[in-house]
Design a protein around this motif. Structure first.
Motif, PDB file in Angstrom:
ATOM      1  N   TYR A  37     -19.760  20.944  -8.482  1.00 54.14           N
ATOM      2  CA  TYR A  37     -21.190  21.096  -8.769  1.00 54.14           C
ATOM      3  C   TYR A  37     -21.426  20.877 -10.253  1.00 54.14           C
ATOM      4  O   TYR A  37     -20.484  20.893 -11.063  1.00 54.14           O
ATOM      5  CB  TYR A  37     -21.693  22.484  -8.348  1.00 54.14           C
ATOM      6  N   ALA A  38     -22.693  20.713 -10.616  1.00 54.70           N
ATOM      7  CA  ALA A  38     -23.054  20.497 -12.013  1.00 54.70           C
ATOM      8  C   ALA A  38     -22.797  21.747 -12.841  1.00 54.70           C
ATOM      9  O   ALA A  38     -22.704  22.859 -12.312  1.00 54.70           O
ATOM     10  CB  ALA A  38     -24.528  20.100 -12.110  1.00 54.70           C
ATOM     11  N   ALA A  39     -22.681  21.556 -14.152  1.00 52.53           N
ATOM     12  CA  ALA A  39     -22.481  22.681 -15.067  1.00 52.53           C
ATOM     13  C   ALA A  39     -23.688  23.607 -15.018  1.00 52.53           C
ATOM     14  O   ALA A  39     -24.822  23.183 -14.792  1.00 52.53           O
ATOM     15  CB  ALA A  39     -22.276  22.160 -16.481  1.00 52.53           C
ATOM     16  N   GLY A  40     -23.427  24.897 -15.205  1.00 51.97           N
ATOM     17  CA  GLY A  40     -24.508  25.867 -15.284  1.00 51.97           C
ATOM     18  C   GLY A  40     -24.667  26.739 -14.066  1.00 51.97           C
ATOM     19  O   GLY A  40     -25.317  27.781 -14.133  1.00 51.97           O
ATOM     20  N   GLY A  41     -24.084  26.347 -12.933  1.00 51.66           N
ATOM     21  CA  GLY A  41     -24.177  27.156 -11.724  1.00 51.66           C
ATOM     22  C   GLY A  41     -23.115  28.242 -11.698  1.00 51.66           C
ATOM     23  O   GLY A  41     -22.258  28.337 -12.582  1.00 51.66           O
ATOM     24  N   THR A  42     -23.148  29.068 -10.659  1.00 49.90           N
ATOM     25  CA  THR A  42     -22.216  30.195 -10.584  1.00 49.90           C
ATOM     26  C   THR A  42     -20.773  29.750 -10.450  1.00 49.90           C
ATOM     27  O   THR A  42     -19.874  30.338 -11.065  1.00 49.90           O
ATOM     28  CB  THR A  42     -22.598  31.107  -9.398  1.00 49.90           C
ATOM     29  N   SER A  43     -20.498  28.714  -9.645  1.00 43.97           N
ATOM     30  CA  SER A  43     -19.117  28.240  -9.503  1.00 43.97           C
ATOM     31  C   SER A  43     -18.568  27.762 -10.844  1.00 43.97           C
ATOM     32  O   SER A  43     -17.411  28.015 -11.186  1.00 43.97           O
ATOM     33  CB  SER A  43     -19.034  27.127  -8.459  1.00 43.97           C
ATOM     34  N   ASP A  44     -19.404  27.096 -11.632  1.00 42.33           N
ATOM     35  CA  ASP A  44     -19.010  26.638 -12.965  1.00 42.33           C
ATOM     36  C   ASP A  44     -18.802  27.831 -13.897  1.00 42.33           C
ATOM     37  O   ASP A  44     -17.833  27.881 -14.662  1.00 42.33           O
ATOM     38  CB  ASP A  44     -20.090  25.712 -13.523  1.00 42.33           C
ATOM     39  N   LEU A  45     -19.687  28.804 -13.818  1.00 42.64           N
ATOM     40  CA  LEU A  45     -19.602  30.002 -14.654  1.00 42.64           C
ATOM     41  C   LEU A  45     -18.296  30.749 -14.411  1.00 42.64           C
ATOM     42  O   LEU A  45     -17.592  31.135 -15.355  1.00 42.64           O
ATOM     43  CB  LEU A  45     -20.796  30.914 -14.341  1.00 42.64           C
ATOM     44  N   ILE A  46     -17.951  30.929 -13.140  1.00 42.95           N
ATOM     45  CA  ILE A  46     -16.723  31.650 -12.798  1.00 42.95           C
ATOM     46  C   ILE A  46     -15.489  30.840 -13.189  1.00 42.95           C
ATOM     47  O   ILE A  46     -14.497  31.394 -13.686  1.00 42.95           O
ATOM     48  CB  ILE A  46     -16.717  32.011 -11.300  1.00 42.95           C
ATOM     49  N   ALA A  47     -15.539  29.518 -12.979  1.00 40.52           N
ATOM     50  CA  ALA A  47     -14.407  28.661 -13.354  1.00 40.52           C
ATOM     51  C   ALA A  47     -14.128  28.764 -14.849  1.00 40.52           C
ATOM     52  O   ALA A  47     -12.967  28.882 -15.277  1.00 40.52           O
ATOM     53  CB  ALA A  47     -14.691  27.213 -12.970  1.00 40.52           C
ATOM     54  N   ARG A  48     -15.154  28.730 -15.661  1.00 42.13           N
ATOM     55  CA  ARG A  48     -14.969  28.779 -17.106  1.00 42.13           C
ATOM     56  C   ARG A  48     -14.553  30.175 -17.580  1.00 42.13           C
ATOM     57  O   ARG A  48     -13.866  30.307 -18.593  1.00 42.13           O
ATOM     58  CB  ARG A  48     -16.241  28.293 -17.799  1.00 42.13           C
ATOM     59  N   LEU A  49     -14.952  31.207 -16.830  1.00 40.51           N
ATOM     60  CA  LEU A  49     -14.494  32.559 -17.145  1.00 40.51           C
ATOM     61  C   LEU A  49     -12.986  32.679 -16.930  1.00 40.51           C
ATOM     62  O   LEU A  49     -12.280  33.332 -17.707  1.00 40.51           O
ATOM     63  CB  LEU A  49     -15.233  33.571 -16.265  1.00 40.51           C
TER      64      LEU A  49
END
Length: 323
Positions: A37-49
Motif C-alpha cells: 500500500y501507499a505510504a502513510g497508511g497503518t500497514s506502512d506505519l507499523i512496518a516502519r515502526l
C-alpha cells in the motif's frame, strides 16, 4: 551409475534457493519489507515502526518498500514471486490474506500456497470519520442524513476491495442507506480529501486516523470493533451507536515467500515476537490504537485460513466483486 547419481544430487543442492550453510549465516545482506500500500497508511506505519529494531537485531539494513496497487495485490504478488532466500518480507493484512482472494477474479497469488507465515503483529479497529463541517454528531445522525439524501453522501476508502471499502458496504447494507463509494490509492490521499471536504465520510484504521483526530481535523463517530478501544474509551462502537451486530477489524503480519527455509522463518519469528512484546514497541502500538499480537507461524497460518473462510462468506452474501 553411482557417479551420475552423485552429479544429479550435487545439481539438486546447487539449484536449491538456499543451502543449510547459507541459512546458518543468514542474514548477510539487506532485507526488503514490502508494504503493498501507499505510504502513510497503518500497514506502512507499523512496518516502519518495526524496521529499526528488526535491523538492529538482524544486523543488516531493513528497507521498507511501498508497492501499492490493485487493493494490495500488486505488492503481494511481487513477494509471492520473489526468491525464497529470506531477503524479501511482506506486510500482509486482512485484505491481501482474507478479503482479496474472494473479491478479485484474479489476484496473481495464492494466499496460502505462495507464502510462509512468520507472525501476526497487531490488530486494529477501523473508525468511522466525518468532516467536522458535516452536521452529524453520531452514527444515528449519519444514517438519518444518508436516508434523507440517498446517494448524495460520499464515503472514501483506501481502495476497491480494501477492508475499509467492505466496512462501508457492510454499513450501507445494515443501515439500509445509499452512499457513493470513492476509492483512493491509499489512506493518506483519502484523509486529505476528507479534511478538505471533498468526501464526507471515511472508514479508516484507527492508527492512521489518530493524528487527525487529536488535531481536530476530522470527527470520529464510532469504532468498528466489537468493543470500545482503550485509546478512545468515550467513543462508542458502531454496534452500540445504532447497528447491533456490526463488526469489522484489521490485522497485520509478516510473511516470507513459500519455500523460505524453516530455520530463517523461526529466527525472524523469534526476533519479531521479542520486538512486539518489548515495552517500548507495545506502548507505541497501543498509542496508535493497535493491539499488539505475537504469534507462532502455525497460529498465523491458522488465522489466515479462518479469515479466508469468514470473508468469503461475507463477500458471497454481499455479492461484491472487483475485476
Amino acid at each position: 551409475m553411482n557417479f551420475l547419481k552423485a552429479i544429479a544430487a550435487f545439481a539438486l543442492v546447487a539449484a536449491s534457493p538456499i543451502t543449510a550453510a547459507q541459512a546458518d549465516s543468514y542474514p548477510s545482506q539487506p532485507i526488503r519489507l514490502v508494504v503493498p500500500y501507499a505510504a502513510g497508511g497503518t500497514s506502512d506505519l507499523i512496518a516502519r515502526l518495526l524496521a529499526e529494531p528488526m535491523a538492529a537485531a538482524l544486523k543488516v539494513p531493513l528497507v521498507v518498500e511501498n508497492r501499492a496497487g490493485a487493493g494490495g495485490n500488486i505488492g503481494t504478488e511481487q513477494v509471492a514471486r520473489a526468491k525464497a532466500d529470506g531477503y524479501t518480507l511482506l506486510m500482509g493484512v486482512v485484505a491481501t490474506h482474507g478479503i482479496n482472494p474472494s473479491l478479485y477474479k484474479k489476484t496473481g497469488y495464492d494466499p496460502v500456497k505462495d507464502f510462509e507465515p512468520v507472525t501476526l503483529i497487531a490488530s486494529t479497529p477501523s473508525v468511522v470519520l466525518v468532516n467536522p463541517k458535516l452536521p452529524v454528531q453520531s452514527i444515528q445522525d449519519l444514517i438519518a442524513m444518508a436516508k434523507s439524501s440517498p446517494g448524495k453522501i460520499n464515503f472514501g476508502s483506501s481502495g476497491n476491495g480494501s477492508s475499509h471499502h467492505l466496512a462501508g458496504e457492510l454499513f450501507k447494507s445494515m443501515a439500509r442507506v445509499e452512499m457513493l463509494h470513492i476509492p483512493y490509492r491509499g489512506t493518506a490521499a483519502a484523509q486529505v480529501d476528507l479534511i478538505a471536504g471533498e468526501i464526507q465520510v471515511l472508514f479508516d484504521t484507527l492508527p492512521s486516523a489518530m493524528p487527525h483526530i487529536k488535531a481536530g481535523k476530522v470527527r470520529p463517530l464510532a469504532v468498528t470493533s466489537a468493543t470500545r478501544d482503550p485509546s478512545l474509551p468515550d467513543l462508542p462502537t458502531v454496534a452500540e451507536a445504532g447497528l447491533p451486530g456490526y463488526e469489522v477489524g484489521s490485522w497485520y503480519g509478516l510473511l516470507f515467500p513459500a519455500g523460505t527455509p524453516k530455520e530463517i522463518v523461526s529466527r525472524v519469528n523469534a526476533i519479531v515476537v521479542d520486538i512486539v512484546q518489548s515495552p517500548a514497541i507495545r506502548q507505541q502500538l497501543l498509542s496508535y490504537g493497535a493491539t499488539p499480537i505475537a504469534s507462532t507461524p502455525e497460529a498465523f497460518a491458522a488465522h489466515i485460513n479462518s479469515e479466508l473462510k469468514k470473508w468469503a462468506a461475507v463477500i458471497r452474501t454481499a455479492g461484491a466483486s472487483v475485476d
